[in-house]
Write an enzyme that holds these catalytic residues in place. Structure first.
Site, PDB file in Angstrom:
ATOM      1  N   GLU A 184       0.825  -1.211   0.000  1.00  0.00           N
ATOM      2  CA  GLU A 184       0.000   0.000   0.000  1.00  0.00           C
ATOM      3  C   GLU A 184       0.858   1.260   0.000  1.00  0.00           C
ATOM      4  O   GLU A 184       2.074   1.218   0.207  1.00  0.00           O
ATOM      5  CB  GLU A 184      -0.909   0.034   1.246  1.00  0.00           C
ATOM      6  CG  GLU A 184      -2.357  -0.359   0.996  1.00  0.00           C
ATOM      7  CD  GLU A 184      -3.144   0.718   0.237  1.00  0.00           C
ATOM      8  OE1 GLU A 184      -2.535   1.706  -0.249  1.00  0.00           O
ATOM      9  OE2 GLU A 184      -4.365   0.580   0.126  1.00  0.00           O
ATOM     10  N   ARG A 190      -7.251   1.241  13.499  1.00  0.00           N
ATOM     11  CA  ARG A 190      -5.889   1.322  12.981  1.00  0.00           C
ATOM     12  C   ARG A 190      -5.834   2.399  11.904  1.00  0.00           C
ATOM     13  O   ARG A 190      -6.848   2.808  11.342  1.00  0.00           O
ATOM     14  CB  ARG A 190      -5.422  -0.020  12.406  1.00  0.00           C
ATOM     15  CG  ARG A 190      -6.124  -0.444  11.113  1.00  0.00           C
ATOM     16  CD  ARG A 190      -5.369  -1.587  10.444  1.00  0.00           C
ATOM     17  NE  ARG A 190      -6.020  -2.082   9.232  1.00  0.00           N
ATOM     18  CZ  ARG A 190      -5.848  -1.557   8.017  1.00  0.00           C
ATOM     19  NH1 ARG A 190      -5.076  -0.494   7.850  1.00  0.00           N
ATOM     20  NH2 ARG A 190      -6.459  -2.094   6.972  1.00  0.00           N
ATOM     21  N   ASP A 213      -9.828   1.796  -4.169  1.00  0.00           N
ATOM     22  CA  ASP A 213      -8.751   1.809  -3.181  1.00  0.00           C
ATOM     23  C   ASP A 213      -7.976   3.116  -3.367  1.00  0.00           C
ATOM     24  O   ASP A 213      -8.588   4.156  -3.593  1.00  0.00           O
ATOM     25  CB  ASP A 213      -7.870   0.559  -3.334  1.00  0.00           C
ATOM     26  CG  ASP A 213      -7.260   0.119  -2.006  1.00  0.00           C
ATOM     27  OD1 ASP A 213      -6.663   0.966  -1.319  1.00  0.00           O
ATOM     28  OD2 ASP A 213      -7.361  -1.069  -1.658  1.00  0.00           O
ATOM     29  N   ASN A 222      -5.109   3.863   8.191  1.00  0.00           N
ATOM     30  CA  ASN A 222      -5.200   3.360   6.821  1.00  0.00           C
ATOM     31  C   ASN A 222      -4.617   4.414   5.871  1.00  0.00           C
ATOM     32  O   ASN A 222      -3.430   4.691   5.929  1.00  0.00           O
ATOM     33  CB  ASN A 222      -6.633   2.966   6.464  1.00  0.00           C
ATOM     34  CG  ASN A 222      -6.687   1.995   5.286  1.00  0.00           C
ATOM     35  OD1 ASN A 222      -5.972   0.986   5.310  1.00  0.00           O
ATOM     36  ND2 ASN A 222      -7.500   2.254   4.292  1.00  0.00           N
TER      37      ASN A 222
END
Length: 291
Positions: free
Chosen positions: A15, A99, A204, A101
């Protein structure tokens, strides 16, 4: 277009690619593998993080920020890969069970960080998303945190218009990319649906080219969509991976597109690879953190 696997490394959840033009270096992460990676020339350096890491962004001060589950940390880039020297910078989202991202810097060099319910198990396995507990936060160079949005599912894509008055932001749980007008006081206007659900996977991460088109990675869609400034599909770029996760423009002329990807149940040979391809339009440069 022809693609290349840049390295032999395969990520569980690659990522957040970031191209640092001054050093001609590519930064990216393996969230589930807890790795922060940097490519300079043909050399890859890996820092093993103690937690899931969602972004790795160089700073004007010479170190880098890493967004970990417990907070945003400064990483000493001269520290060894197996013993990274980390210093807590701030805790943007204190919500238990969340969390980090998506994270990128805006044109002023401020970090914008999207958080979500943790969906990664101790062995890197997928966990179900059961609540929309995420948020979007802006972090200034002095570590001051400003909450901007609440109730997010899976925040993805953070891009800005040239005049920094418009934010492009996605929530993969909705399958949608939104626009938010940015007020002069820094607050965001209500979301406007810019590009809705599409048959080729879920949205995404994204990159913006010099013409203002957005290149959006499609999770489970094996492609990128190049979207016009008005939010329509200009072209589909087929990829040899099941789950492309994000992309960035790099190289000396910003015409090399780097694409991160994740492992998938389909087990295609290049799933998890970092890919590159030459494209016919330059991209906009990434912005370092101003602190």
């Amino acid at each position: 277009m022809t693609w290349n696997a840049v390295t032999g490394h395969r990520a569980l959840l690659g990522e957040a690619p970031f191209w640092d033009a001054p050093t001609q270096a590519l930064y990216w992460v393996d969230i589930a593998g807890q790795q922060a990676l940097r490519l300079i020339g043909a050399n890859v350096q890996i820092w093993q993080m103690p937690e899931h890491v969602s972004a790795f962004i160089p700073c004007e001060s010479g170190d880098a920020l890493v967004t970990l589950s417990s907070g945003v940390y400064r990483l000493d880039l001269d520290s060894p890969g197996l013993e990274p020297r980390l210093t807590l910078f701030c805790v943007a989202d204190p919500q238990p069970g969340n969390r980090a991202n998506e994270a990128r810097c805006d044109p002023l060099g401020r970090l914008w960080l999207g958080t979500m319910q943790n969906n990664i198990g101790e062995q890197g396995e997928d966990l179900p998303i059961e609540r929309r507990s995420g948020g979007l936060f802006r972090i200034d160079r002095d570590a001051r945190v400003t909450p901007l949005l609440r109730g997010l599912g899976i925040p993805n894509t953070l891009l800005w218009s040239d005049d920094a008055t418009m934010l492009y932001f996605g929530d993969s749980l909705d399958g949608t990319l939104f626009q938010h007008f940015i007020h002069t006081d820094g607050n965001l206007d209500a979301a406007y649906v810019w590009f809705g659900p599409h048959a080729r996977g879920g949205p995404d991460g994204s990159a913006m080219d010099a013409e203002g088109f957005i290149w959006n990675a499609r999770w489970d869609g094996s492609c990128l969509l190049r979207l016009t400034p008005s939010g329509h599909v200009d072209r589909v770029i087929e990829l040899p991976v099941s789950r492309p996760t994000s992309c960035v423009f790099g190289g000396e002329d910003l015409k090399t597109l780097y694409i991160t990807s994740a492992a998938s149940p389909l087990n295609h040979p290049l799933d998890g690879a970092l890919l590159s391809m030459r494209v016919d339009v330059a991209g906009k440069p990434c912005i370092r953190f101003a602190g």
